[in-house]
Structure formats: C-alpha cells, structure tokens
Design a protein around this motif. Structure first.
Motif, mmCIF file in Angstrom:
data_model
loop_
_atom_site.group_PDB
_atom_site.id
_atom_site.type_symbol
_atom_site.label_atom_id
_atom_site.label_comp_id
_atom_site.label_asym_id
_atom_site.label_seq_id
_atom_site.Cartn_x
_atom_site.Cartn_y
_atom_site.Cartn_z
ATOM 1 N N GLU A 204 -15.111 102.857 -49.335
ATOM 2 C CA GLU A 204 -14.390 101.616 -48.623
ATOM 3 C C GLU A 204 -13.588 102.372 -47.689
ATOM 4 O OE1 GLU A 204 -15.103 98.051 -52.043
ATOM 5 O OE2 GLU A 204 -13.004 98.764 -51.550
ATOM 6 N N GLY A 205 -12.667 102.877 -48.410
ATOM 7 C CA GLY A 205 -11.414 103.618 -47.463
ATOM 8 C C GLY A 205 -12.051 104.820 -46.236
ATOM 9 N N PHE A 206 -13.106 105.410 -46.806
ATOM 10 C CA PHE A 206 -13.900 106.326 -45.881
ATOM 11 C C PHE A 206 -14.558 105.592 -44.773
ATOM 12 C CE2 PHE A 206 -17.651 108.976 -44.997
ATOM 13 C CZ PHE A 206 -17.163 110.096 -44.716
ATOM 14 N N THR A 207 -15.244 104.497 -45.063
ATOM 15 C CA THR A 207 -15.991 103.776 -43.820
ATOM 16 C C THR A 207 -14.880 103.079 -42.932
ATOM 17 O OG1 THR A 207 -16.260 101.873 -45.479
ATOM 18 C CG2 THR A 207 -17.911 103.733 -45.137
ATOM 19 N N GLU A 208 -13.785 102.684 -43.930
ATOM 20 C CA GLU A 208 -12.573 101.741 -42.923
ATOM 21 C C GLU A 208 -12.007 102.970 -41.794
ATOM 22 O OE1 GLU A 208 -8.125 101.106 -44.008
ATOM 23 O OE2 GLU A 208 -9.452 100.109 -45.466
ATOM 24 N N ALA A 209 -11.653 104.022 -42.208
ATOM 25 C CA ALA A 209 -11.127 105.013 -41.366
ATOM 26 C C ALA A 209 -12.122 105.480 -40.160
ATOM 27 C CB ALA A 209 -10.668 106.198 -42.144
ATOM 28 N N LEU A 210 -13.439 105.726 -40.716
ATOM 29 C CA LEU A 210 -14.528 105.862 -39.698
ATOM 30 C C LEU A 210 -14.376 104.825 -38.509
ATOM 31 C CD1 LEU A 210 -17.380 107.473 -41.685
ATOM 32 C CD2 LEU A 210 -15.642 108.828 -40.291
ATOM 33 N N ALA A 211 -14.526 103.450 -39.095
ATOM 34 C CA ALA A 211 -14.637 102.551 -38.004
ATOM 35 C C ALA A 211 -13.647 102.546 -37.045
ATOM 36 C CB ALA A 211 -14.774 101.399 -38.867
ATOM 37 N N LYS A 212 -12.270 102.786 -37.478
ATOM 38 C CA LYS A 212 -11.237 102.876 -36.535
ATOM 39 C C LYS A 212 -11.400 103.662 -35.322
ATOM 40 C CE LYS A 212 -7.242 101.204 -39.491
ATOM 41 N NZ LYS A 212 -6.110 101.419 -40.167
ATOM 42 N N GLU A 213 -12.189 104.706 -35.566
ATOM 43 C CA GLU A 213 -12.542 105.733 -34.528
ATOM 44 C C GLU A 213 -13.767 105.563 -33.922
ATOM 45 O OE1 GLU A 213 -10.137 107.851 -33.711
ATOM 46 O OE2 GLU A 213 -8.737 107.072 -34.983
ATOM 47 N N GLY A 214 -14.480 104.387 -34.343
ATOM 48 C CA GLY A 214 -15.848 103.894 -33.612
ATOM 49 C C GLY A 214 -16.802 104.579 -34.050
ATOM 50 N N VAL A 215 -16.781 105.447 -35.408
ATOM 51 C CA VAL A 215 -17.903 105.849 -36.251
ATOM 52 C C VAL A 215 -18.352 105.228 -37.506
ATOM 53 C CG1 VAL A 215 -18.454 108.040 -37.242
ATOM 54 C CG2 VAL A 215 -16.825 108.207 -35.267
ATOM 55 N N GLU A 216 -19.756 105.279 -37.725
ATOM 56 C CA GLU A 216 -20.395 104.519 -38.768
ATOM 57 C C GLU A 216 -21.030 105.612 -39.472
ATOM 58 O OE1 GLU A 216 -22.859 101.514 -37.634
ATOM 59 O OE2 GLU A 216 -21.318 100.109 -36.959
ATOM 60 N N VAL A 217 -21.168 105.286 -40.760
ATOM 61 C CA VAL A 217 -21.865 106.040 -41.740
ATOM 62 C C VAL A 217 -23.358 105.893 -41.220
ATOM 63 C CG1 VAL A 217 -22.844 106.438 -44.072
ATOM 64 C CG2 VAL A 217 -20.249 106.237 -43.505
ATOM 65 N N VAL A 218 -23.946 107.084 -40.809
ATOM 66 C CA VAL A 218 -25.236 107.074 -40.239
ATOM 67 C C VAL A 218 -26.493 106.613 -41.404
ATOM 68 C CG1 VAL A 218 -27.287 108.173 -39.013
ATOM 69 C CG2 VAL A 218 -24.758 108.562 -38.564
ATOM 70 N N ASP A 219 -26.025 107.391 -42.592
ATOM 71 C CA ASP A 219 -27.163 107.043 -43.512
ATOM 72 C C ASP A 219 -26.446 107.232 -44.915
ATOM 73 O OD1 ASP A 219 -29.557 106.736 -45.120
ATOM 74 O OD2 ASP A 219 -30.523 108.452 -44.476
ATOM 75 N N GLN A 220 -26.950 106.223 -45.769
ATOM 76 C CA GLN A 220 -26.208 106.409 -47.301
ATOM 77 C C GLN A 220 -27.157 106.133 -48.416
ATOM 78 O OE1 GLN A 220 -23.552 103.243 -45.816
ATOM 79 N NE2 GLN A 220 -24.495 101.867 -47.604
ATOM 80 N N GLU A 221 -26.916 106.780 -49.561
ATOM 81 C CA GLU A 221 -27.581 106.752 -50.602
ATOM 82 C C GLU A 221 -26.932 106.347 -51.918
ATOM 83 O OE1 GLU A 221 -31.679 108.760 -52.808
ATOM 84 O OE2 GLU A 221 -31.325 108.758 -50.605
ATOM 85 N N PHE A 222 -27.185 105.622 -52.700
ATOM 86 C CA PHE A 222 -26.390 105.431 -53.924
ATOM 87 C C PHE A 222 -27.437 105.478 -55.310
ATOM 88 C CE2 PHE A 222 -24.682 102.718 -50.573
ATOM 89 C CZ PHE A 222 -23.417 103.241 -50.626
#
Length: 341
Positions: A204-222
C-alpha cells in the motif's frame, strides 16, 4: 541413594543425597535465605547429579504467574523470525524469564487458539507478532493483566506497547528509491498477501508513493504459500512473459526476490541496466548470491531485543515508565540490483 525411575524426584531425594534439610535445599534452589557457600555447592551438586529440576508450578500457585514469556509468531520456516527469537533470547537469558514459542501460520483463528493455551499457563508477559488480531484475541490480551508487546509493525494502535517498523513507510521509501534511479515500468510480486498484513501495508505504501509521481504498478502477482527461491523464479518468468518491457521487479521478501535474480541471470538479462529488482528483509544468508540483492533491513534482531527489554523491565517493575510505541528505522541496501545512475 537410588531413585525408582517411575517416581519423580523430590526435595527429599536431594536432601538425603546432600545430607542437609529439605528446608535448606528449598532455600538453595530458590536462591533465597542465608546459606553458606559450602552447603550451597553441596546441594547444587547433589541436584545436578540426580537430575533434579524444581517444580516451579508449586511456586507459581502462590504468585499466580510462571516465569515464562509467551512468544507468538506466524512462522519458523522463513529466516525472519529466528532472528527475532535470537534478540528475545539474548535479553531473557540474563533474567529468570524463559521464552516459550507458539506458531500461528498467519491464521487468525490459530493465533486465537495458541494465545488461549499460552495464557492458561499464566505467563509473565506476551510478545506477539503484528497488530491485527481477532476480537477474541484482543479481549484476551487486554484482560491478561500482564505486559503485552506487539512486534514487527507500528502502523496501528497497540493493545499495550509495540516495537517494529512502519511498513507503509518502508514501501514508500523503496518506491522513491526505484523512481530516483529512473525505473518506470514496475512489476510487484508478493507472497502470503492477504494474510501477511505487514506485506500488504508495504504494498500500500509502495503504490501510494508511485501514484504521487504519476506511476502505476504495471503488473502484479500474489501467491498464497511459503516464500521460496523456486516460487520466485516461477513468478518472475511468468510476469516477464506477460510483459517483457518491465524494467523493475519489486518483491515482498528477499527469498522470492533471490529466485527472480537467479532467473534473470540465467536468461542473460542485464541487471540493473535492463531490469532492476529489490526484496525486503535483509536476509544475511542471501549475501552469497552472484549479485548483491537490493533490499531493506527489517531490524529483526533489534525488534526482539527491545521487546524483551520491555517485558523484563515491566516484570521487574510493573509501574515502569516505558515507550508505548518503539519505531525503528530500516535502511535500504542498494546492492547490485538497484543503482543504475
């Protein structure tokens, strides 16, 4: 004197073997009262030779507590919690307290059962992983009347006290470090993710910091299951097949990240020029890899040490003024897989 093997040894056996009264034996074994050094040595030698172990339950009946500290953790299979246990043991071995471990496998219902059984022995304190518990577990901890230290995480409100790191902050800091190196097409791989709340908070912290710079996680796997090199290899191969243009892979822990690193090396991919990668935990064992993996130290040993110190101090002085939340600061190790500028 010979003892019937089917009968447990008693103070009388030690008394007869050492030639002193049962009362004196009791005083020596409890380290109480005025007993000469010569007598003390005679009693201790007799007890050692017989293999006598004092019955502490009898003493606990009077105090309503035994000198045990319940340590409840999710797993002993990975390399994270043995280091926490090492920190706890290093402190408690200097006291009369002994850690007793229960494992929950990241299952809230199992944690509840383990906690119930441990509290029934009336331990002197509880060290328990995480801040998320069932309502019943929280009620038991609140009603226990003993020091409770929740470890590994500080993103939340503790029942009594907490020692750990902010996993949301750890995720944000890793995201900022990745972006600073110029990576933009980022994939994420995580294990134990809905049950491991700390891995979830990092994500959650990771995606939040990326979003602030206009970047999204392109792919994810759980993946729900244990952390393993083979699983890291498999997940990495699958993700790069889906999107060969990914330029950074972030993993929820070092074990699957190491598997990813080995896969990239097998394929001859330039690290960190073409693809960078990072894990989490700072697992020492992985320092023998062909490339030093970028990671973040989770302060595991220090967490164990500080938690045990809180318990020991509170047992010694119930009114001791102690910090409610001890937040430690993890640091990023860039290794060979993150810096490319």
């Amino acid at each position: 004197m010979t003892n019937d093997a089917s009968r447990p040894l008693t103070l009388r056996d030690v008394s007869e073997a050492s030639g002193v009264s049962e009362m004196t034996v009791s005083r020596v074994l409890r380290n109480r009262g005025d007993v000469s050094q010569a007598t003390r040595e005679k009693v201790l030698e007799a007890a050692k030779t017989l293999g006598y172990v004092p019955n502490k339950i009898a003493g606990a009946l009077a105090s309503q507590r035994v000198n045990l500290v319940a340590v409840i953790i999710p797993s002993l299979r990975n390399m994270v919690f043995p280091e926490v246990m090492s920190g706890i043991s290093s402190v408690l071995e200097e006291t009369d307290l002994q850690p007793v471990v229960g494992v929950t496998d990241y299952l809230p219902e199992k944690e509840e059962r383990v906690l119930y059984e441990m509290l029934s022995w009336r331990p002197s304190g509880v060290i328990i992983a995480g801040l998320e518990h069932t309502d019943a577990a929280r009620a038991m901890l609140k009603a226990s009347g003993i020091p409770v230290v929740e470890i590994m995480d500080t993103d939340g409100k503790p029942i009594d006290s907490a020692v750990g790191i902010s996993h949301r902050r750890a995720g944000r800091e890793m995201a900022r470090a990745i972006l600073k190196q110029g990576y933009q097409r980022i994939g994420f791989m995580g294990t134990k993710m809905p049950l491991d709340h700390r891995a979830r908070k990092r994500f959650e912290g990771f995606t939040e910091a990326l979003a602030k710079e206009g970047v999204e996680v392109v792919d994810q796997e759980f993946y729900s299951g244990g952390s393993a090199l083979a699983k890291g290899r498999e997940m990495t191969a699958t993700m790069l097949e889906r999107d060969p243009e990914l330029d950074f892979l972030y993993y929820s822990n070092d074990m699957i990240a190491a598997g990813g690193l080995l896969h990239l090396l097998d394929k001859g991919i330039d690290i960190p020029g073409q693809v960078g990668l990072a894990g989490f935990n700072g697992v020492e064992l992985l320092q023998g890899l062909p490339r030093q993996l970028a990671t973040m130290d989770a302060c595991r040993t220090e967490i164990g040490t500080r938690a045990a110190q809180i318990i020991a101090n509170r047992v010694d002085n119930a009114d001791a003024e102690l910090e409610k939340i001890v937040e430690l600061t993890p640091t990023i190790a860039y290794g060979d897989t993150l810096k490319r500028r």
